[in-house]
Design an enzyme around this catalytic site. Structure first.
Site, PDB file in Angstrom:
ATOM      1  N   LYS A 265      34.066 -33.812  -8.374  1.00  0.00           N
ATOM      2  CA  LYS A 265      32.839 -34.490  -8.795  1.00  0.00           C
ATOM      3  C   LYS A 265      32.467 -34.023 -10.191  1.00  0.00           C
ATOM      4  CE  LYS A 265      29.181 -35.832  -5.679  1.00  0.00           C
ATOM      5  NZ  LYS A 265      28.136 -35.326  -4.789  1.00  0.00           N
TER       6      LYS A 265
HETATM    7  C1  E4P Z   1      26.021 -37.769  -3.715  1.00  0.00           C
HETATM    8  O1  E4P Z   1      27.207 -37.514  -3.710  1.00  0.00           O
HETATM    9  C2  E4P Z   1      24.951 -36.761  -3.673  1.00  0.00           C
HETATM   10  O2  E4P Z   1      25.425 -35.614  -3.009  1.00  0.00           O
HETATM   11  C3  E4P Z   1      23.739 -37.189  -2.907  1.00  0.00           C
HETATM   12  O3  E4P Z   1      23.899 -38.470  -2.337  1.00  0.00           O
HETATM   13  C4  E4P Z   1      22.450 -36.963  -3.619  1.00  0.00           C
HETATM   14  O4  E4P Z   1      21.413 -37.387  -2.802  1.00  0.00           O
HETATM   15  P1  E4P Z   1      19.903 -36.918  -2.968  1.00  0.00           P
HETATM   16  O5  E4P Z   1      19.247 -37.788  -3.963  1.00  0.00           O
HETATM   17  O6  E4P Z   1      19.321 -37.091  -1.594  1.00  0.00           O
HETATM   18  O7  E4P Z   1      19.948 -35.471  -3.380  1.00  0.00           O
END
Ligand code: E4P
Length: 214
Positions: A83
């Site tokens: 990521k």
């Molecule tokens: C995506 O890969 C992220 O880990 C996640 O969906 C972020 O979500 P949030 O806005 O609830 O932190």
């Protein structure tokens, strides 16, 4: 449509796998920090129980640092996906990693052109954060519509992970748009299965069945 689970919690991942609803996992530094354990150990454990793609996020801000971390994380297994944040340095890193055959997931995407840039750099996945857009009164699902059109226009193979999901309606809307993947927190995953009328209906069936037993 694939369902990923958006968590670094081993128990939740195991339960999700048992439900048959985990095609992959997405983590991030915040999710790992919630576990209050050595993040490297948690990552290794996740990799040992999940066969689908597991997104692991780099924390460096510069291209060299990101690539170094990415190569190490990629060594943890063929299903590791790195990521990378949607920044100028991040996109440079994605281009290098994609040439090396390392899978990437460009995260923190909040507008369609960012997704286009990530796809042009060779990203395997893009993660638009719809919940966080909804939180600031912007229509999160709108960017999924736009990214889908853009990717179809040019035949990009980059898959869209609908991220920052807050409720079952987000999953429904993502499915109606034909999104490739939704990454879903465990509490929402459980909500997807249940409906109060199912519970009431089942209770009535069992009660009526009981009334004719001798
Ligand atoms: C995506 O890969 C992220 O880990 C996640 O969906 C972020 O979500 P949030 O806005 O609830 O932190």
């Amino acid at each position: 449509m694939k369902f990923f689970i958006d968590t670094a919690n081993i128990d939740e991942i195991k339960k999700g796998i048992d439900m048959g609803l985990v095609d992959g996992v997405t983590t991030n530094p915040t999710l790992l920090s919630k576990e209050k354990k050595d993040p490297n150990q948690v990552i290794k454990e996740i990799m040992s129980i999940v066969s689908g793609p597991v997104s692991l996020e780099v924390i460096s801000k510069d291209r060299e640092g990101m690539c170094k971390e990415a190569r190490q994380l990629a060594g943890l297994g063929e299903n590791a996906v790195i990521k990378i944040p949607m920044t100028e340095e991040g996109i440079k890193a994605v281009r290098i990693l994609s040439q090396e055959g390392i899978k990437t997931n460009v995260t923190l995407v909040f507008q369609p052109i960012q997704a286009l840039i990530a796809a042009k750099a060779g990203a395997t996945y893009v993660s638009p954060f719809i919940g966080r857009l909804d939180d600031i009164s912007s229509r999160g699902m709108g960017i999924i519509e736009d990214i889908t059109i853009i990717f179809n226009n040019y035949g990009f193979e980059t898959e869209i992970i609908v991220a920052s999901i807050r409720n079952p309606i987000h999953v429904l809307d993502a499915a109606l748009l034909g999104a490739d993947i939704a990454t879903i927190p465990f509490n929402v995953l459980k909500q997807l299965i249940s409906h109060p009328l199912t519970d009431i209906g089942l209770e009535r069936f069992l009660k009526d069945w009981g009334s004719i037993q001798r």
